[in-house]
Design an enzyme around this catalytic site. Sequence first.
Site, PDB file in Angstrom:
ATOM      1  N   HIS A   5       0.853  -1.196   0.000  1.00  0.00           N
ATOM      2  CA  HIS A   5       0.000   0.000   0.000  1.00  0.00           C
ATOM      3  C   HIS A   5       0.881   1.235   0.000  1.00  0.00           C
ATOM      4  CE1 HIS A   5      -3.906   2.022   1.574  1.00  0.00           C
ATOM      5  NE2 HIS A   5      -3.097   2.955   1.072  1.00  0.00           N
ATOM      6  N   HIS A   7       1.435   5.257  -2.066  1.00  0.00           N
ATOM      7  CA  HIS A   7       0.934   6.299  -2.964  1.00  0.00           C
ATOM      8  C   HIS A   7       2.158   7.004  -3.536  1.00  0.00           C
ATOM      9  CE1 HIS A   7      -3.329   6.080  -1.593  1.00  0.00           C
ATOM     10  NE2 HIS A   7      -2.776   5.732  -0.442  1.00  0.00           N
ATOM     11  N   LEU A   8       2.712   6.447  -4.597  1.00  0.00           N
ATOM     12  CA  LEU A   8       3.853   7.088  -5.229  1.00  0.00           C
ATOM     13  C   LEU A   8       3.352   8.237  -6.091  1.00  0.00           C
ATOM     14  CD1 LEU A   8       6.174   4.094  -6.185  1.00  0.00           C
ATOM     15  CD2 LEU A   8       5.937   5.313  -4.013  1.00  0.00           C
ATOM     16  N   ARG A   9       4.014   9.363  -5.989  1.00  0.00           N
ATOM     17  CA  ARG A   9       3.596  10.545  -6.734  1.00  0.00           C
ATOM     18  C   ARG A   9       4.264  10.557  -8.108  1.00  0.00           C
ATOM     19  NH1 ARG A   9      -0.407  11.188  -3.108  1.00  0.00           N
ATOM     20  NH2 ARG A   9       0.309  11.897  -1.065  1.00  0.00           N
ATOM     21  N   HIS A 136     -10.736   1.521   1.203  1.00  0.00           N
ATOM     22  CA  HIS A 136     -10.542   2.619   2.151  1.00  0.00           C
ATOM     23  C   HIS A 136     -11.865   2.746   2.902  1.00  0.00           C
ATOM     24  CE1 HIS A 136      -8.870   6.710   3.335  1.00  0.00           C
ATOM     25  NE2 HIS A 136     -10.099   6.703   3.830  1.00  0.00           N
ATOM     26  N   HIS A 189      -5.316   0.006   5.957  1.00  0.00           N
ATOM     27  CA  HIS A 189      -4.956   0.880   7.085  1.00  0.00           C
ATOM     28  C   HIS A 189      -6.026   0.887   8.171  1.00  0.00           C
ATOM     29  CE1 HIS A 189      -7.426   3.458   4.580  1.00  0.00           C
ATOM     30  NE2 HIS A 189      -6.431   3.854   3.800  1.00  0.00           N
ATOM     31  N   ASN A 235      -5.553  10.075   6.479  1.00  0.00           N
ATOM     32  CA  ASN A 235      -6.877   9.446   6.447  1.00  0.00           C
ATOM     33  C   ASN A 235      -6.707   7.924   6.344  1.00  0.00           C
ATOM     34  OD1 ASN A 235      -7.922  12.090   6.256  1.00  0.00           O
ATOM     35  ND2 ASN A 235      -7.906  12.033   4.028  1.00  0.00           N
ATOM     36  N   ASP A 262       1.147   2.805   3.711  1.00  0.00           N
ATOM     37  CA  ASP A 262       0.344   3.944   3.245  1.00  0.00           C
ATOM     38  C   ASP A 262       1.250   5.151   2.992  1.00  0.00           C
ATOM     39  OD1 ASP A 262      -1.854   5.355   2.404  1.00  0.00           O
ATOM     40  OD2 ASP A 262      -2.676   5.708   4.417  1.00  0.00           O
TER      41      ASP A 262
END
Length: 345
Positions: A5, A7-9, A136, A189, A235, A262
């Site tokens: 998990h 979140h690569l930008r 989520h 998460h 979040n 995350d």
Amino acid sequence: MIDPHVHLRDWAQKDKETVAHGLYAAHLAGITRVFDMPNTSMCLTDRDAVISRLALASPSVKKYGVAYHVFLGLTSDCSQVEQMCRLHGELFPLAIGLKMFLAHSTGNMGLVTEDEQRKVMQVLSDCCYSGVLALHAECEALNKPSLYDPSDYSTHSFARPAEGEAFAVEQIIRIAKQTGFKGHLHVCHISTKAAVQLVEKAKEEGMRISSGATAHHALLSLQDAKDRERYLKMNPPLRTEEDRAFIFSSLMDGKIDYVESDHAPHTIADKQSGASGIPGFAGSLLLLKRLKDAKVADDRLKALFGGNVLKIFSLDDEPVFLPKDIEHRFHLVDNEYPFHPFLWS
């Protein structure tokens, strides 16, 4: 280790991080696979975006030896959901699973009503989708944004309350049963005792369901978020000490299936203006240390940091290596990011 998990930008968010940098940082941490979430900019909700994202990552995969997988995002458009089911079948394991946001988070991909969620789950059932559906799990209707005070990030925990997570988990479990969903539900998460207990009850009833926990929810509570300079806003938010302790103990005793970072970096300016999300690779290393200090057996640690991921996502078995130089790797990774939400101790 596997981080299922992140979140690569990149693309429109290059100022936060690039995929190349994210894979480099994962390599420094000792991570060999990452699963990227679809609320990128542009979102991974159609074939062209997914192919473009995989192509973007390919040079860094070869350079750093970190395998890169993506989740496919779901919308309320039934034809889009059908397309994502087909694309998952075509591209698996590069397309590792599907992702549904039950509330809005970064990217505003939320399917926030019960009717929307039921419609999507029915399409997945009709398509005989049998892979992983990552969730989520918060409830938009129970959010109380008026309780958020931007000068005190601990108030984010009241604006997005704990009962919203439990409500969302209970509701999606019920919808999955009613629609005959054939896949595997995964609660991302997870942050509350109540939600963990709901997942455990569903497991006992024979449902294919699992949960993952982050370092921040296992090690930090909403009291830590009062220190604004640590920018501990994400979040779902940090919870009470009782919830935190339960998350940590549930990692130890097997109620929670695996660790997920995350990882979601922002610029300092973004964090100062209240963006939700923190860089997480260093936190996973700190959590590994804390679990080792708590005398968790190596077999359990390997399950938490990769072994159970391989099983849940039907990947080929492979060795899971836990780094021995955890503190050194922690500082290498932490130095790659502009603020330090995790404190080594």
